[in-house]
Motif scaffolding. Sequence first.
Motif, PDB file in Angstrom:
ATOM      1  N   SER A 164       0.723  -1.137  -0.110  1.00  0.00           N
ATOM      2  CA  SER A 164       0.106  -0.018  -0.070  1.00  0.00           C
ATOM      3  C   SER A 164       0.931   1.410   0.151  1.00  0.00           C
ATOM      4  O   SER A 164       0.474   2.260  -0.442  1.00  0.00           O
ATOM      5  CB  SER A 164      -0.975  -0.036   1.404  1.00  0.00           C
ATOM      6  OG  SER A 164      -0.146   0.120   2.203  1.00  0.00           O
ATOM      7  N   ASN A 165       1.941   1.240   0.366  1.00  0.00           N
ATOM      8  CA  ASN A 165       2.923   2.306   0.488  1.00  0.00           C
ATOM      9  C   ASN A 165       3.310   2.794  -0.757  1.00  0.00           C
ATOM     10  O   ASN A 165       3.874   3.820  -0.926  1.00  0.00           O
ATOM     11  CB  ASN A 165       4.322   2.040   1.276  1.00  0.00           C
ATOM     12  CG  ASN A 165       3.901   1.924   2.665  1.00  0.00           C
ATOM     13  OD1 ASN A 165       2.856   2.289   3.258  1.00  0.00           O
ATOM     14  ND2 ASN A 165       4.771   1.499   3.477  1.00  0.00           N
ATOM     15  N   PHE A 166       3.380   1.830  -2.032  1.00  0.00           N
ATOM     16  CA  PHE A 166       3.919   2.257  -3.221  1.00  0.00           C
ATOM     17  C   PHE A 166       2.973   2.393  -4.445  1.00  0.00           C
ATOM     18  O   PHE A 166       3.375   2.301  -5.574  1.00  0.00           O
ATOM     19  CB  PHE A 166       5.117   1.134  -3.635  1.00  0.00           C
ATOM     20  CG  PHE A 166       5.989   1.227  -2.552  1.00  0.00           C
ATOM     21  CD1 PHE A 166       6.971   2.122  -2.519  1.00  0.00           C
ATOM     22  CD2 PHE A 166       6.061   0.363  -1.384  1.00  0.00           C
ATOM     23  CE1 PHE A 166       7.994   2.116  -1.736  1.00  0.00           C
ATOM     24  CE2 PHE A 166       7.129   0.487  -0.409  1.00  0.00           C
ATOM     25  CZ  PHE A 166       8.305   1.393  -0.595  1.00  0.00           C
ATOM     26  N   LYS A 167       1.544   2.273  -3.990  1.00  0.00           N
ATOM     27  CA  LYS A 167       0.804   2.291  -5.099  1.00  0.00           C
ATOM     28  C   LYS A 167       0.501   3.929  -5.650  1.00  0.00           C
ATOM     29  O   LYS A 167       0.552   4.753  -4.902  1.00  0.00           O
ATOM     30  CB  LYS A 167      -0.701   1.847  -4.554  1.00  0.00           C
ATOM     31  CG  LYS A 167      -0.913   0.257  -4.500  1.00  0.00           C
ATOM     32  CD  LYS A 167      -2.475   0.180  -4.169  1.00  0.00           C
ATOM     33  CE  LYS A 167      -2.500  -1.132  -3.459  1.00  0.00           C
ATOM     34  NZ  LYS A 167      -3.841  -1.377  -3.043  1.00  0.00           N
ATOM     35  N   LEU A 168       0.366   3.859  -6.616  1.00  0.00           N
ATOM     36  CA  LEU A 168      -0.121   5.162  -7.423  1.00  0.00           C
ATOM     37  C   LEU A 168      -1.493   5.136  -8.138  1.00  0.00           C
ATOM     38  O   LEU A 168      -1.860   4.024  -8.475  1.00  0.00           O
ATOM     39  CB  LEU A 168       1.101   5.754  -8.406  1.00  0.00           C
ATOM     40  CG  LEU A 168       2.294   5.931  -7.791  1.00  0.00           C
ATOM     41  CD1 LEU A 168       3.429   6.601  -8.940  1.00  0.00           C
ATOM     42  CD2 LEU A 168       2.376   7.163  -6.609  1.00  0.00           C
ATOM     43  N   TYR A 169      -2.094   6.235  -8.543  1.00  0.00           N
ATOM     44  CA  TYR A 169      -3.369   6.159  -8.865  1.00  0.00           C
ATOM     45  C   TYR A 169      -3.406   7.062 -10.301  1.00  0.00           C
ATOM     46  O   TYR A 169      -2.983   8.209  -9.926  1.00  0.00           O
ATOM     47  CB  TYR A 169      -4.621   6.595  -7.884  1.00  0.00           C
ATOM     48  CG  TYR A 169      -4.363   5.742  -6.736  1.00  0.00           C
ATOM     49  CD1 TYR A 169      -5.374   4.450  -6.823  1.00  0.00           C
ATOM     50  CD2 TYR A 169      -3.538   5.713  -5.623  1.00  0.00           C
ATOM     51  CE1 TYR A 169      -5.340   3.665  -5.819  1.00  0.00           C
ATOM     52  CE2 TYR A 169      -3.716   5.007  -4.598  1.00  0.00           C
ATOM     53  CZ  TYR A 169      -4.681   3.884  -4.680  1.00  0.00           C
ATOM     54  OH  TYR A 169      -4.727   2.982  -3.615  1.00  0.00           O
ATOM     55  N   ASN A 170      -3.882   6.611 -11.317  1.00  0.00           N
ATOM     56  CA  ASN A 170      -4.137   7.548 -12.400  1.00  0.00           C
ATOM     57  C   ASN A 170      -5.541   8.416 -12.146  1.00  0.00           C
ATOM     58  O   ASN A 170      -6.025   8.297 -11.124  1.00  0.00           O
ATOM     59  CB  ASN A 170      -4.365   6.598 -13.611  1.00  0.00           C
ATOM     60  CG  ASN A 170      -5.436   5.630 -13.673  1.00  0.00           C
ATOM     61  OD1 ASN A 170      -6.583   5.928 -13.030  1.00  0.00           O
ATOM     62  ND2 ASN A 170      -5.539   4.815 -14.673  1.00  0.00           N
ATOM     63  N   ILE A 171      -5.678   8.973 -13.298  1.00  0.00           N
ATOM     64  CA  ILE A 171      -6.832  10.211 -13.153  1.00  0.00           C
ATOM     65  C   ILE A 171      -8.131   9.445 -12.896  1.00  0.00           C
ATOM     66  O   ILE A 171      -9.090  10.035 -12.584  1.00  0.00           O
ATOM     67  CB  ILE A 171      -6.877  11.191 -14.260  1.00  0.00           C
ATOM     68  CG1 ILE A 171      -7.062  10.600 -15.640  1.00  0.00           C
ATOM     69  CG2 ILE A 171      -5.578  12.033 -14.329  1.00  0.00           C
ATOM     70  CD1 ILE A 171      -7.312  11.426 -16.818  1.00  0.00           C
ATOM     71  N   HIS A 172      -8.386   8.138 -13.335  1.00  0.00           N
ATOM     72  CA  HIS A 172      -9.751   7.381 -13.277  1.00  0.00           C
ATOM     73  C   HIS A 172      -9.739   6.646 -11.809  1.00  0.00           C
ATOM     74  O   HIS A 172     -10.783   5.840 -11.500  1.00  0.00           O
ATOM     75  CB  HIS A 172      -9.772   6.481 -14.163  1.00  0.00           C
ATOM     76  CG  HIS A 172      -9.742   6.976 -15.568  1.00  0.00           C
ATOM     77  ND1 HIS A 172     -10.797   7.937 -16.092  1.00  0.00           N
ATOM     78  CD2 HIS A 172      -8.661   7.182 -16.724  1.00  0.00           C
ATOM     79  CE1 HIS A 172     -10.391   8.458 -17.219  1.00  0.00           C
ATOM     80  NE2 HIS A 172      -8.955   7.965 -17.709  1.00  0.00           N
ATOM     81  N   GLY A 173      -8.589   6.830 -11.059  1.00  0.00           N
ATOM     82  CA  GLY A 173      -8.641   6.240  -9.594  1.00  0.00           C
ATOM     83  C   GLY A 173      -8.094   4.795  -9.698  1.00  0.00           C
ATOM     84  O   GLY A 173      -8.253   4.241  -8.707  1.00  0.00           O
ATOM     85  N   GLN A 174      -7.611   4.266 -10.847  1.00  0.00           N
ATOM     86  CA  GLN A 174      -7.054   3.048 -10.905  1.00  0.00           C
ATOM     87  C   GLN A 174      -5.570   2.880 -10.278  1.00  0.00           C
ATOM     88  O   GLN A 174      -4.939   3.783 -10.627  1.00  0.00           O
ATOM     89  CB  GLN A 174      -7.022   2.474 -12.167  1.00  0.00           C
ATOM     90  CG  GLN A 174      -8.336   2.223 -12.864  1.00  0.00           C
ATOM     91  CD  GLN A 174      -8.436   1.883 -14.572  1.00  0.00           C
ATOM     92  OE1 GLN A 174      -7.722   2.504 -15.081  1.00  0.00           O
ATOM     93  NE2 GLN A 174      -9.364   1.126 -14.784  1.00  0.00           N
ATOM     94  N   ALA A 175      -5.455   2.176  -9.485  1.00  0.00           N
ATOM     95  CA  ALA A 175      -3.831   1.758  -8.776  1.00  0.00           C
ATOM     96  C   ALA A 175      -2.985   1.268  -9.919  1.00  0.00           C
ATOM     97  O   ALA A 175      -3.697   0.149 -10.726  1.00  0.00           O
ATOM     98  CB  ALA A 175      -4.232   1.195  -7.676  1.00  0.00           C
TER      99      ALA A 175
END
Length: 134
Positions: A14-25
């Motif tokens: 969980s410390n390394f997830k990024l999210y795109n503009i659609h909220g997808q990890a």
Amino acid sequence: MIKITVPGRPISKSNFKLYNIHGQAWMPKQGKHSKYVAYENMIAGYINKSYQGPIIEENLITIIKLYFPNKRIGDIHNYPKSICDGIEKSGIIKNDKQLKPVLILDYIDKDNPRVEIELYKSSEYNLSFSLEKK
């Protein structure tokens, strides 16, 4: 039984997830957030050093012991994902769904943070659990 020790502080996915503009990890493969991918690869490497047998097709009773350098642990339930992904990446199993049941234990060891992983074939071992009132 397969038992390995991975040195260093456990890493949570969980410390390394990024999210795109659609909220997808998503998990980046480069930059400061790529530590997670490197951690998965490190776990896979340690497993491959200790196990040279065929792919295991049955379920594995999984015991994960997390040793942290201090009390700043975070959510303990986020750590098994990175470890289970590393086990799958090693190629000794087809899918991390085979890792069940999973027992997670956490400790403090400021001098030697690490993860100890124990895998037991379900056809050869039973897990018994007891809870006793103090």
